[in-house]
Design a protein around this motif. Structure first.
Motif, short mmCIF file in Angstrom:
data_model
loop_
_atom_site.label_atom_id
_atom_site.label_comp_id
_atom_site.label_asym_id
_atom_site.label_seq_id
_atom_site.Cartn_x
_atom_site.Cartn_y
_atom_site.Cartn_z
N THR A 203 5.89 7.66 94.01
CA THR A 203 5.93 6.91 92.75
C THR A 203 7.24 7.18 92.06
N TYR A 204 7.87 6.12 91.59
CA TYR A 204 9.13 6.27 90.87
C TYR A 204 9.23 5.19 89.81
N ALA A 205 9.54 5.62 88.60
CA ALA A 205 9.75 4.71 87.46
C ALA A 205 8.58 3.76 87.30
N GLY A 206 7.35 4.30 87.49
CA GLY A 206 6.17 3.49 87.26
C GLY A 206 5.77 2.61 88.42
N LYS A 207 6.47 2.69 89.52
CA LYS A 207 6.15 1.86 90.69
C LYS A 207 5.82 2.74 91.88
N LYS A 208 4.94 2.20 92.76
CA LYS A 208 4.61 2.89 93.99
C LYS A 208 5.40 2.29 95.14
N TYR A 209 5.90 3.20 95.98
CA TYR A 209 6.69 2.77 97.12
C TYR A 209 6.15 3.42 98.39
N GLU A 210 6.23 2.68 99.50
CA GLU A 210 5.96 3.25 100.81
C GLU A 210 7.30 3.53 101.48
N ALA A 211 7.48 4.79 101.86
CA ALA A 211 8.73 5.20 102.52
C ALA A 211 8.50 5.33 104.02
N LYS A 212 9.39 4.76 104.81
CA LYS A 212 9.36 4.89 106.26
C LYS A 212 10.69 5.48 106.70
N SER A 213 10.59 6.59 107.42
CA SER A 213 11.80 7.34 107.74
C SER A 213 11.92 7.58 109.24
N PHE A 257 19.34 -0.46 90.63
CA PHE A 257 18.77 0.51 91.55
C PHE A 257 17.24 0.57 91.44
N SER A 258 16.74 0.58 90.22
CA SER A 258 15.30 0.77 89.99
C SER A 258 14.51 -0.53 90.02
N GLN A 259 15.23 -1.67 90.04
CA GLN A 259 14.58 -2.98 90.00
C GLN A 259 13.75 -3.15 88.73
N ARG A 260 14.22 -2.50 87.67
CA ARG A 260 13.58 -2.65 86.37
C ARG A 260 14.47 -3.51 85.48
N LYS A 261 13.85 -4.41 84.74
CA LYS A 261 14.60 -5.28 83.84
C LYS A 261 14.96 -4.52 82.57
N ILE A 262 16.25 -4.49 82.26
CA ILE A 262 16.74 -3.81 81.07
C ILE A 262 17.40 -4.84 80.16
N ILE A 263 16.93 -4.90 78.90
CA ILE A 263 17.48 -5.83 77.92
C ILE A 263 18.22 -5.01 76.86
N ILE A 264 19.50 -5.31 76.67
CA ILE A 264 20.33 -4.58 75.72
C ILE A 264 20.41 -5.36 74.41
N ASN A 265 20.08 -4.69 73.32
CA ASN A 265 20.05 -5.28 71.99
C ASN A 265 19.20 -6.56 71.97
N PRO A 266 17.91 -6.44 72.26
CA PRO A 266 17.03 -7.62 72.25
C PRO A 266 16.92 -8.20 70.84
N PRO A 267 16.78 -9.50 70.71
CA PRO A 267 16.70 -10.11 69.38
C PRO A 267 15.39 -9.80 68.67
N THR A 268 14.34 -9.56 69.45
CA THR A 268 13.06 -9.26 68.84
C THR A 268 12.41 -8.08 69.58
N GLY A 269 11.41 -7.52 68.96
CA GLY A 269 10.65 -6.45 69.60
C GLY A 269 11.27 -5.08 69.36
N LYS A 270 10.40 -4.08 69.55
CA LYS A 270 10.84 -2.70 69.38
C LYS A 270 11.59 -2.22 70.62
N ALA A 271 12.52 -1.30 70.40
CA ALA A 271 13.31 -0.75 71.50
C ALA A 271 12.62 0.48 72.11
N THR A 272 12.81 0.62 73.42
CA THR A 272 12.30 1.80 74.13
C THR A 272 13.23 2.99 73.94
N ILE A 273 14.50 2.73 73.81
CA ILE A 273 15.49 3.77 73.60
C ILE A 273 16.62 3.21 72.74
#
Length: 456
Positions: A203-213, A257-273
């Motif tokens: 599990t990474y950044a809230g997502k589950k992954y299957e690793a094949k090595s 890298f994480s395949q997570r959508k990041i919005i910088i200075n969003p016009p609406t909504g609360k910020a996560t960081i």
């Protein structure tokens, strides 16, 4: 030859005794009876004295005996300096794997043992291993130290210039971030991997992954394809500060890298960081834009210290030119070379606050130019539950191996060390034997010597 008690040599003065005895040899006159004394006048008494050595052999033996006794009192010894060659061969192998390694490489190990090589456990302490361990069932204990640490530690024990044979696999997850520097000659004999394919769920950044090595690569595939909520980030930049461009570039890399959508200075909504990149005190309005329980990253203001040092991040040291003086007692995340806080974390109100005592500016440090910058921001932005991984997993099941073209170590000084040892060999036994033989010879010669008589 040296003496433990040189004062004992004063006993050599006793050699005067046999000299006086032999020189002061007084012989009394003898009365001789004859048939007729008519032609002889009145006899007069006379005595004979001799001041010369009559028996040189006895004299020499007695003198030698006194010399030996004086030497015995002085306790003679030989001082011998021996150079010990430190070029001792070692065989390093994990004790858990030793039975299988010996079975596969018996011919090689036997030939090395005949040459005087020693077998040691490739683990903390490097304890000796005997061939008995090939038949003894040991409790398997996983060695969690990487090869870099162990090979560096071995350099403190293995004699410089010695030949070392290491029987170990070449899995990538067993190597550290940097190659060790060793002062011995290393021959790496790779072991065959039993399992060349493996898989696991992570599990990474809230997502589950299957690793094949496999020995060539490790591939991760997302299992839950549902869209995650975007990460909203707000950035405030003070006048004359242009550090936000570095933050934005790092956020884009994290998003990719994480395949997570990041919005910088969003016009609406609360910020996560929220990133407060200003020397001014943080405003209440800016804090209100951050959701409760989220993260605030702020520049700290104060006295600027231009003291050359470095920032410690994830075991790596990055050049630090300037920092802000800190008296904060919060948890230290990053420190400089003197242990001073560069980044701290604490709970303030309903926010997790990071206090940064430097700047994202090349004039302050080299952090923004290093790939570690993205990795260091990852747990702050993604809020991973395992921040120690910084988003980069190191799984024991990883089958990737280091290429045989890649060097395992950095070769340092291989000059063979020679240790000199001083040994004192006592000679008292030899002198006692010599004294006994001389004394016995002197006694025999003394008893065999017969007085000479004048016959009529």
């Amino acid at each position: 030859m040296q003496f433990l008690y040189s004062i004992g040599l004063f006993a050599l003065a006793g050699i005067i005794i046999p000299l006086v005895i032999h020189l002061w040899n007084v012989k009394q006159g003898k009365t001789i009876k004859i048939g007729s004394i008519a032609l002889l006048g009145e006899s007069s008494s006379a005595s004979a004295k001799s001041f010369k050595i009559n028996d040189w052999l006895l004299f020499v033996l007695r003198c030698l005996l006194l010399v030996l006794l004086a030497f015995l009192l002085a306790q003679p010894y030989l001082k011998k300096t021996t150079a010990i060659n430190g070029k001792t061969g070692w065989i390093l192998v994990d004790k858990n794997n030793f039975p299988q390694v010996f079975k596969t490489h018996q011919k090689k190990i036997d030939s090395l043992l005949k040459k005087g090589y020693e077998i040691h456990d490739f683990n903390v302490g490097f304890l000796p291993i005997t061939l008995i361990d090939t038949t003894t069932n040991q409790i398997r204990q996983y060695n969690n130290l990487n090869y870099t640490t162990l090979l560096s530690a071995a350099g403190q024990i293995v004699p410089a210039g010695a030949q070392v044979y290491l029987f170990a696999d070449r899995r990538l997850n067993r190597f550290g971030n940097e190659l060790p520097t060793v002062n011995y000659k290393l021959s790496w004999i790779p072991l065959n991997q039993n399992d060349t394919l493996s898989s696991w769920i992570t599990t990474y950044a809230g997502k589950k992954y299957e690793a094949k090595s496999n020995p060539s690569n490790t591939v991760y595939q997302a299992l839950n394809l549902s869209d995650d909520a975007p990460i909203n980030i707000i950035i405030h930049e003070g006048a004359g500060i242009t550090d936000s461009k570095y933050i934005i570039a790092a956020l884009k890399a994290i998003s990719s890298f994480s395949q997570r959508k990041i919005i910088i200075n969003p016009p609406t909504g609360k910020a996560t960081i929220g990133f407060w990149l200003s020397d001014e005190a943080i405003s209440t309005g800016f804090k209100s834009l951050i959701a409760p329980g989220s993260t605030l990253f702020q520049y700290e203001k104060g006295k600027i210290l231009s003291i050359p040092s470095f920032i410690n991040i994830d075991g790596k040291q990055l050049k630090l030119s300037k920092r802000i003086a800190s008296a904060n007692q919060a948890e230290k995340i990053w420190t400089d070379g003197f242990g001073n806080a560069i980044l701290t974390k604490e709970k303030t109100g309903n926010l997790n606050t990071f206090h940064f005592y430097s700047r994202f500016n090349p004039q302050w440090n080299e952090l923004v130019w290093d790939p570690l910058f993205v990795k260091a921001l990852m747990p702050i932005v993604i809020l991973d539950k395992n921040p120690d991984h910084f988003g980069f997993e190191n799984n024991p099941a990883d089958q990737r191996t280091v290429s045989f073209k890649q060097k395992e170590v950095i070769e340092g000084n291989k000059t063979v060390s020679q240790t000199k040892t001083i040994q004192n060999k006592p000679l008292i036994t030899v002198f006692w034997i010599a004294a006994f033989l001389i004394f016995a010879t002197e006694r025999i010669l003394s008893f065999r010597k017969k007085p000479q008589y004048v016959k009529n």
